[in-house]
Write a protein that holds these residues in place. Structure first.
Motif, PDB file in Angstrom:
ATOM      1  N   GLU A  17       0.836  -1.190   0.000  1.00 13.97           N
ATOM      2  CA  GLU A  17       0.000   0.000   0.000  1.00 13.97           C
ATOM      3  C   GLU A  17       0.873   1.242   0.000  1.00 13.97           C
ATOM      4  O   GLU A  17       1.747   1.405   0.854  1.00 13.97           O
ATOM      5  CB  GLU A  17      -0.936   0.014   1.211  1.00 13.97           C
ATOM      6  CG  GLU A  17      -1.927   1.169   1.174  1.00 13.97           C
ATOM      7  CD  GLU A  17      -3.012   1.039   2.236  1.00 13.97           C
ATOM      8  OE1 GLU A  17      -3.793   1.994   2.401  1.00 13.97           O
ATOM      9  OE2 GLU A  17      -3.076  -0.013   2.900  1.00 13.97           O
ATOM     10  N   ILE A  22      -3.047   3.682  -2.201  1.00 16.60           N
ATOM     11  CA  ILE A  22      -3.257   2.823  -3.369  1.00 16.60           C
ATOM     12  C   ILE A  22      -2.670   1.449  -3.094  1.00 16.60           C
ATOM     13  O   ILE A  22      -1.504   1.329  -2.706  1.00 16.60           O
ATOM     14  CB  ILE A  22      -2.604   3.438  -4.622  1.00 16.60           C
ATOM     15  CG1 ILE A  22      -3.210   4.810  -4.917  1.00 16.60           C
ATOM     16  CG2 ILE A  22      -2.773   2.515  -5.821  1.00 16.60           C
ATOM     17  CD1 ILE A  22      -2.527   5.554  -6.039  1.00 16.60           C
ATOM     18  N   ARG A 162     -10.610   1.014 -18.072  1.00 19.85           N
ATOM     19  CA  ARG A 162     -11.425   1.649 -17.047  1.00 19.85           C
ATOM     20  C   ARG A 162     -12.900   1.401 -17.312  1.00 19.85           C
ATOM     21  O   ARG A 162     -13.404   1.669 -18.408  1.00 19.85           O
ATOM     22  CB  ARG A 162     -11.155   3.157 -17.035  1.00 19.85           C
ATOM     23  CG  ARG A 162     -11.873   3.911 -15.924  1.00 19.85           C
ATOM     24  CD  ARG A 162     -11.351   3.506 -14.575  1.00 19.85           C
ATOM     25  NE  ARG A 162     -12.033   4.222 -13.508  1.00 19.85           N
ATOM     26  CZ  ARG A 162     -11.801   4.033 -12.218  1.00 19.85           C
ATOM     27  NH1 ARG A 162     -10.892   3.146 -11.853  1.00 19.85           N
ATOM     28  NH2 ARG A 162     -12.440   4.698 -11.305  1.00 19.85           N
ATOM     29  N   VAL A 179     -10.432   4.465   3.067  1.00 17.34           N
ATOM     30  CA  VAL A 179      -9.990   4.154   1.708  1.00 17.34           C
ATOM     31  C   VAL A 179     -10.579   2.827   1.247  1.00 17.34           C
ATOM     32  O   VAL A 179     -11.051   2.696   0.108  1.00 17.34           O
ATOM     33  CB  VAL A 179      -8.448   4.114   1.647  1.00 17.34           C
ATOM     34  CG1 VAL A 179      -7.988   3.616   0.272  1.00 17.34           C
ATOM     35  CG2 VAL A 179      -7.866   5.491   1.920  1.00 17.34           C
ATOM     36  N   ASP A 180     -10.591   1.819   2.110  1.00 14.05           N
ATOM     37  CA  ASP A 180     -11.143   0.508   1.756  1.00 14.05           C
ATOM     38  C   ASP A 180     -12.636   0.611   1.460  1.00 14.05           C
ATOM     39  O   ASP A 180     -13.140  -0.025   0.524  1.00 14.05           O
ATOM     40  CB  ASP A 180     -10.901  -0.499   2.881  1.00 14.05           C
ATOM     41  CG  ASP A 180      -9.446  -0.926   2.963  1.00 14.05           C
ATOM     42  OD1 ASP A 180      -8.736  -0.803   1.938  1.00 14.05           O
ATOM     43  OD2 ASP A 180      -9.014  -1.382   4.040  1.00 14.05           O
ATOM     44  N   GLN A 182     -14.296   3.288   0.420  1.00 15.29           N
ATOM     45  CA  GLN A 182     -14.449   3.969  -0.865  1.00 15.29           C
ATOM     46  C   GLN A 182     -14.192   3.019  -2.022  1.00 15.29           C
ATOM     47  O   GLN A 182     -14.918   3.016  -3.026  1.00 15.29           O
ATOM     48  CB  GLN A 182     -13.487   5.155  -0.937  1.00 15.29           C
ATOM     49  CG  GLN A 182     -13.790   6.266   0.049  1.00 15.29           C
ATOM     50  CD  GLN A 182     -12.789   7.390  -0.036  1.00 15.29           C
ATOM     51  OE1 GLN A 182     -12.257   7.679  -1.109  1.00 15.29           O
ATOM     52  NE2 GLN A 182     -12.504   8.045   1.078  1.00 15.29           N
ATOM     53  N   ARG A 183     -13.142   2.205  -1.884  1.00 12.31           N
ATOM     54  CA  ARG A 183     -12.790   1.250  -2.943  1.00 12.31           C
ATOM     55  C   ARG A 183     -13.925   0.249  -3.168  1.00 12.31           C
ATOM     56  O   ARG A 183     -14.244  -0.098  -4.313  1.00 12.31           O
ATOM     57  CB  ARG A 183     -11.490   0.539  -2.563  1.00 12.31           C
ATOM     58  CG  ARG A 183     -10.941  -0.365  -3.660  1.00 12.31           C
ATOM     59  CD  ARG A 183      -9.710  -1.104  -3.196  1.00 12.31           C
ATOM     60  NE  ARG A 183      -8.621  -0.191  -2.865  1.00 12.31           N
ATOM     61  CZ  ARG A 183      -8.063  -0.096  -1.666  1.00 12.31           C
ATOM     62  NH1 ARG A 183      -8.486  -0.855  -0.668  1.00 12.31           N
ATOM     63  NH2 ARG A 183      -7.081   0.757  -1.447  1.00 12.31           N
ATOM     64  N   GLU A 184     -14.558  -0.214  -2.066  1.00 14.47           N
ATOM     65  CA  GLU A 184     -15.631  -1.193  -2.205  1.00 14.47           C
ATOM     66  C   GLU A 184     -16.867  -0.581  -2.864  1.00 14.47           C
ATOM     67  O   GLU A 184     -17.545  -1.239  -3.661  1.00 14.47           O
ATOM     68  CB  GLU A 184     -15.994  -1.758  -0.825  1.00 14.47           C
ATOM     69  CG  GLU A 184     -14.935  -2.677  -0.235  1.00 14.47           C
ATOM     70  CD  GLU A 184     -14.609  -3.846  -1.146  1.00 14.47           C
ATOM     71  OE1 GLU A 184     -15.549  -4.416  -1.737  1.00 14.47           O
ATOM     72  OE2 GLU A 184     -13.426  -4.174  -1.289  1.00 14.47           O
ATOM     73  N   ILE A 186     -16.876   1.868  -5.099  1.00 12.03           N
ATOM     74  CA  ILE A 186     -16.564   2.012  -6.527  1.00 12.03           C
ATOM     75  C   ILE A 186     -16.589   0.650  -7.211  1.00 12.03           C
ATOM     76  O   ILE A 186     -17.076   0.512  -8.339  1.00 12.03           O
ATOM     77  CB  ILE A 186     -15.204   2.704  -6.706  1.00 12.03           C
ATOM     78  CG1 ILE A 186     -15.265   4.137  -6.170  1.00 12.03           C
ATOM     79  CG2 ILE A 186     -14.776   2.700  -8.170  1.00 12.03           C
ATOM     80  CD1 ILE A 186     -13.934   4.851  -6.137  1.00 12.03           C
ATOM     81  N   ARG A 187     -16.081  -0.382  -6.523  1.00 10.23           N
ATOM     82  CA  ARG A 187     -16.092  -1.727  -7.090  1.00 10.23           C
ATOM     83  C   ARG A 187     -17.526  -2.201  -7.303  1.00 10.23           C
ATOM     84  O   ARG A 187     -17.836  -2.854  -8.308  1.00 10.23           O
ATOM     85  CB  ARG A 187     -15.333  -2.672  -6.165  1.00 10.23           C
ATOM     86  CG  ARG A 187     -15.149  -4.076  -6.723  1.00 10.23           C
ATOM     87  CD  ARG A 187     -14.306  -4.916  -5.783  1.00 10.23           C
ATOM     88  NE  ARG A 187     -12.973  -4.340  -5.621  1.00 10.23           N
ATOM     89  CZ  ARG A 187     -12.089  -4.764  -4.720  1.00 10.23           C
ATOM     90  NH1 ARG A 187     -12.416  -5.751  -3.891  1.00 10.23           N
ATOM     91  NH2 ARG A 187     -10.909  -4.205  -4.646  1.00 10.23           N
ATOM     92  N   GLU A 190     -18.865  -0.555 -10.411  1.00 11.72           N
ATOM     93  CA  GLU A 190     -18.272  -1.119 -11.623  1.00 11.72           C
ATOM     94  C   GLU A 190     -18.868  -2.490 -11.945  1.00 11.72           C
ATOM     95  O   GLU A 190     -18.972  -2.863 -13.115  1.00 11.72           O
ATOM     96  CB  GLU A 190     -16.764  -1.220 -11.464  1.00 11.72           C
ATOM     97  CG  GLU A 190     -16.056   0.134 -11.428  1.00 11.72           C
ATOM     98  CD  GLU A 190     -14.565   0.006 -11.164  1.00 11.72           C
ATOM     99  OE1 GLU A 190     -13.835   0.956 -11.484  1.00 11.72           O
ATOM    100  OE2 GLU A 190     -14.137  -1.043 -10.642  1.00 11.72           O
ATOM    101  N   THR A 230     -15.619   9.103  -7.705  1.00 14.39           N
ATOM    102  CA  THR A 230     -14.791   8.989  -8.926  1.00 14.39           C
ATOM    103  C   THR A 230     -14.686  10.298  -9.696  1.00 14.39           C
ATOM    104  O   THR A 230     -13.866  10.401 -10.598  1.00 14.39           O
ATOM    105  CB  THR A 230     -15.365   7.910  -9.854  1.00 14.39           C
ATOM    106  OG1 THR A 230     -16.739   8.218 -10.153  1.00 14.39           O
ATOM    107  CG2 THR A 230     -15.273   6.533  -9.211  1.00 14.39           C
TER     108      THR A 230
END
Length: 234
Positions: A17, A22, A162, A179-180, A182-184, A186-187, A190, A230
Motif C-alpha cells: 500500500e 493505493i 477503465r 480508503v477501503d 471507498q474502494r468497495e 466504486i467496485r 463497476e 470517482t
C-alpha cells in the motif's frame, strides 16, 4: 505454522500500500520464467558479441582493444540501460516481466547497477547456482543481486480498461469513508452491470444504516456515492 502463513508462502502475489492509499498487487516471477528471459538476453548478447567481433577483427591491436571494451559494456551495462529505459531487458520484456524496487516504485540506476554487478556472485559456483538457491529460499524469489539492491522481478501489469460507471447524479456520502470503504463502493458500481437486479438490491440494502434506503433506491444511492468519489469529490 498457521494456515495464513502457509498461504503467504505459496501465494506469489505481494501487496503493497502506497502512502496515497493505493493498494498494489505485485505478481512475483519465479525461477523458470526468469531463466527463459535470461536465455533470450544471452542469445541477444551473443549476436552482439558476434557483430562486434566481425567489425573490429580487421583493425589489429586497436580493434582488439576496442572489441574488449565493447564486450565489457555489453556484458555489464546491457541490462542496466534497458531496465532504466523500460524497466526490463528485451528478454524480460518478451516474457512479460519488469524489474521494480521492493516498494513498487520504478527501479533506480544504483539498484539496477548493483543487481547486475552482483550477477558474478549469483553465478557461483557455476550456472547461477547461488542465485537459484537464493530464489528458492526467498519468499520473494530474490537472487543475491536483488537482495542487495532491494529489487523484485514481477509480471508486468497489462493495461487496465477503465469501467465506465452509469450516468447518475453524484451524491456526497453522509459519513466519512475509509480508503477501503471507498474502494468497495466504486467496485460495486463497476460490477453492477454484471449483477442481477436482485443481487444489486441485496448488496445495496445491506448498507441501510448508511443510506437509510432499501431496494432500488438504495442501489441508486450507492451509485451516486461512487459517482461522487470517482469525479474528484466535487
Amino acid at each position: 505454522m498457521t494456515e495464513q502463513d502457509k498461504t503467504f508462502l505459496t501465494d506469489t502475489v505481494r501487496r503493497h500500500e502506497t502512502p496515497e492509499g493505493i493498494l498494489l498487487e505485485l505478481r512475483l516471477a519465479g525461477p523458470v520464467v526468469r531463466a527463459c528471459a535470461w536465455s533470450l538476453d544471452m542469445l541477444i548478447r551473443a549476436v552482439l558479441y558476434a557483430l562486434v567481433s566481425g567489425v573490429f577483427a580487421f583493425f589489429g591491436g586497436v580493434g582488439t582493444s576496442v572489441m574488449l571494451i565493447m564486450f565489457f559494456l555489453i556484458e555489464w551495462f546491457y541490462p542496466v540501460v534497458f531496465e532504466l529505459y523500460n524497466g526490463a531487458s528485451p528478454g524480460k520484456k518478451t516474457m512479460g516481466l519488469v524489474v521494480i524496487q521492493d516498494n513498487g516504485t520504478p527501479v533506480t540506476f544504483s539498484s539496477s547497477f548493483i543487481r547486475n554487478l552482483l550477477r558474478a556472485a549469483d553465478f557461483l559456483p557455476f550456472l547461477y547456482a547461488a542465485g537459484l538457491l537464493s530464489m528458492l529460499m526467498n519468499r520473494n524469489f530474490q537472487r543475491l543481486g536483488d537482495l542487495a539492491a532491494g529489487t523484485l522481478v514481477v509480471y508486468r501489469e497489462t493495461d487496465l480498461v477503465r469501467v465506465k460507471l452509469a450516468e447518475i447524479v453524484a451524491i456526497r456520502p453522509p459519513v466519512d469513508l475509509s480508503v477501503d470503504e471507498q474502494r468497495e463502493l466504486i467496485r460495486f458500481a463497476e460490477r453492477c452491470p454484471q449483477l442481477s437486479q436482485e443481487r444489486q438490491v441485496e448488496l445495496a440494502t445491506s448498507l441501510y444504516p448508511v443510506t437509510g434506503k432499501r431496494g432500488a433506491a438504495a442501489v441508486n444511492e450507492i451509485l451516486g456515492y461512487a459517482a461522487w468519489l470517482t469525479r474528484g469529490n466535487r
